[in-house]
Design a protein around this motif. Sequence first.
Motif, PDB file in Angstrom:
ATOM      1  N   ASP A 178       0.857  -1.188   0.000  1.00  0.00           N
ATOM      2  CA  ASP A 178       0.000   0.000   0.000  1.00  0.00           C
ATOM      3  C   ASP A 178       0.892   1.236   0.000  1.00  0.00           C
ATOM      4  OD1 ASP A 178       0.941   0.185   2.670  1.00  0.00           O
ATOM      5  OD2 ASP A 178      -0.839  -0.822   3.448  1.00  0.00           O
ATOM      6  N   ARG A 179       0.275   2.404   0.070  1.00  0.00           N
ATOM      7  CA  ARG A 179       1.054   3.651  -0.014  1.00  0.00           C
ATOM      8  C   ARG A 179       1.928   3.876   1.213  1.00  0.00           C
ATOM      9  NH1 ARG A 179      -3.906   4.545  -2.719  1.00  0.00           N
ATOM     10  NH2 ARG A 179      -3.500   5.039  -4.918  1.00  0.00           N
ATOM     11  N   GLU A 180       1.500   3.417   2.365  1.00  0.00           N
ATOM     12  CA  GLU A 180       2.330   3.533   3.562  1.00  0.00           C
ATOM     13  C   GLU A 180       3.598   2.688   3.399  1.00  0.00           C
ATOM     14  OE1 GLU A 180      -0.943   2.957   3.580  1.00  0.00           O
ATOM     15  OE2 GLU A 180      -1.593   4.902   4.370  1.00  0.00           O
ATOM     16  N   HIS A 181       3.423   1.522   2.817  1.00  0.00           N
ATOM     17  CA  HIS A 181       4.574   0.652   2.542  1.00  0.00           C
ATOM     18  C   HIS A 181       5.531   1.349   1.572  1.00  0.00           C
ATOM     19  CE1 HIS A 181       6.025  -3.522   0.880  1.00  0.00           C
ATOM     20  NE2 HIS A 181       6.948  -2.942   1.625  1.00  0.00           N
TER      21      HIS A 181
ATOM     22  N   ALA B  66       5.953   4.520   1.120  1.00  0.00           N
ATOM     23  CA  ALA B  66       6.648   5.610   1.814  1.00  0.00           C
ATOM     24  C   ALA B  66       7.848   5.073   2.594  1.00  0.00           C
ATOM     25  CB  ALA B  66       5.683   6.336   2.747  1.00  0.00           C
ATOM     26  N   CYS B  67       7.700   3.883   3.185  1.00  0.00           N
ATOM     27  CA  CYS B  67       8.813   3.277   3.916  1.00  0.00           C
ATOM     28  C   CYS B  67       9.934   2.854   2.969  1.00  0.00           C
ATOM     29  CB  CYS B  67       8.319   2.065   4.708  1.00  0.00           C
ATOM     30  SG  CYS B  67       7.408   2.491   6.203  1.00  0.00           S
TER      31      CYS B  67
ATOM     32  N   SER C 179       3.325  13.528   0.070  1.00  0.00           N
ATOM     33  CA  SER C 179       2.188  13.195   0.931  1.00  0.00           C
ATOM     34  C   SER C 179       0.878  13.659   0.313  1.00  0.00           C
ATOM     35  CB  SER C 179       2.378  13.816   2.329  1.00  0.00           C
ATOM     36  OG  SER C 179       2.567  15.216   2.232  1.00  0.00           O
TER      37      SER C 179
ATOM     38  N   TYR D 104      -0.214  11.000  -2.306  1.00  0.00           N
ATOM     39  CA  TYR D 104      -0.786   9.767  -1.774  1.00  0.00           C
ATOM     40  C   TYR D 104      -2.245   9.965  -1.368  1.00  0.00           C
ATOM     41  CZ  TYR D 104       3.980   7.848  -1.505  1.00  0.00           C
ATOM     42  OH  TYR D 104       5.236   7.390  -1.807  1.00  0.00           O
ATOM     43  N   GLU D 105      -2.540  11.089  -0.736  1.00  0.00           N
ATOM     44  CA  GLU D 105      -3.911  11.365  -0.311  1.00  0.00           C
ATOM     45  C   GLU D 105      -4.832  11.559  -1.509  1.00  0.00           C
ATOM     46  OE1 GLU D 105      -3.795  14.710   2.301  1.00  0.00           O
ATOM     47  OE2 GLU D 105      -2.431  13.736   3.731  1.00  0.00           O
TER      48      GLU D 105
ATOM     49  N   ASP E 167       5.153  -3.855   7.071  1.00  0.00           N
ATOM     50  CA  ASP E 167       4.445  -3.558   8.326  1.00  0.00           C
ATOM     51  C   ASP E 167       4.912  -2.274   8.969  1.00  0.00           C
ATOM     52  OD1 ASP E 167       2.862  -5.868   8.172  1.00  0.00           O
ATOM     53  OD2 ASP E 167       4.474  -7.090   9.009  1.00  0.00           O
ATOM     54  N   GLY E 168       5.693  -1.474   8.223  1.00  0.00           N
ATOM     55  CA  GLY E 168       6.088  -0.165   8.738  1.00  0.00           C
ATOM     56  C   GLY E 168       7.583  -0.005   8.867  1.00  0.00           C
TER      57      GLY E 168
END
Length: 329
Positions: A112-115, A117-118, A265, A268-269, A327-328
Amino acid sequence: MTRSRMGACATAALLAAGVVSTSLAAAEIQFGTTSPPGGMQYLSSEEFTKRMNERLGDYGEMVLYHSSQLGGDQEMLQKLKLGTLDMSQPSTITSTVVPEFGMFDLPYLVKDREHMACIAKEIVWPELAPKLEEKGYKLVGVWENGFRQITNNTRPINTPEDLSGLKIRTPKGVWRVKMFETYGAAPIPMAFSEVFVGLQTGVIDGQENPFGNINAGKFQEVQKYLSESNHVYTPSFPTASLRKFKAYPEEVQKTLLETAAEVQSWTYEKAAALDEEIRQKLIDGGMEYNKADREAFVKASQPVYDAFAEEVPGGKELIERALALADGC
């Protein structure tokens, strides 16, 4: 004569006459993208251009050239290297410059997008960006092209077997081609600007792109089936000519990097909201929609991972590290 050429000629005349100083000669920073209005790459570059022009002051103006007005991705990359273009926004094709960027063509690598970003924080900036710089490019940001879906005119795509024999347009990246070959399709690399006519004339049966690009390219006008596969998440990489970047005043360099980070950011939003909206728009426009069998595609994708691990130096470790960030970070 173009507006930019007229402006340059006028400024040169004033300088020759001693009317203005060189410090007041306004610069034009050209930003090229292949994306037409409506695509996520266009929207992010538009937002970036707007914010830059609020901050550049007397230095000059950033001008956005969309829809391949300055050439395709390959041509713009060459212009960046030569220093005849300021910025462009490559995506898949970045792997032709630095092979490690091919990791973003591996199916189902990015959760996902959080992944993402990491991965950007832990891998792209510290390790891949310097490799780009060695080749004459300055990575400015990590934005989004999006989660990719499959359209075609033959049948709904539920499993990889449904792709058998279909001529599917892909970007010009070795790993996307290998992926669709693995699935049994006949991939045809082609510039985005050529896809609509290719679909319309039957040169290709289908293509794969994020919802936003499908809509922006008006592919729904020449495609019947829309299959949500989410088979690849592709970032886009706003990139400057290193030669040009080093010539900017230090304050302009800093502004470029800070503004691009802000737009990450925002992108992504915006993209997450548009996914839902545009999917429904395509369905309402008459496309026949289905959700592909993710498990079947994941299972069929292992040979692509194996090949990347074997052919790209450090590829296996790169894959493992990227997956571990799911997972972050």
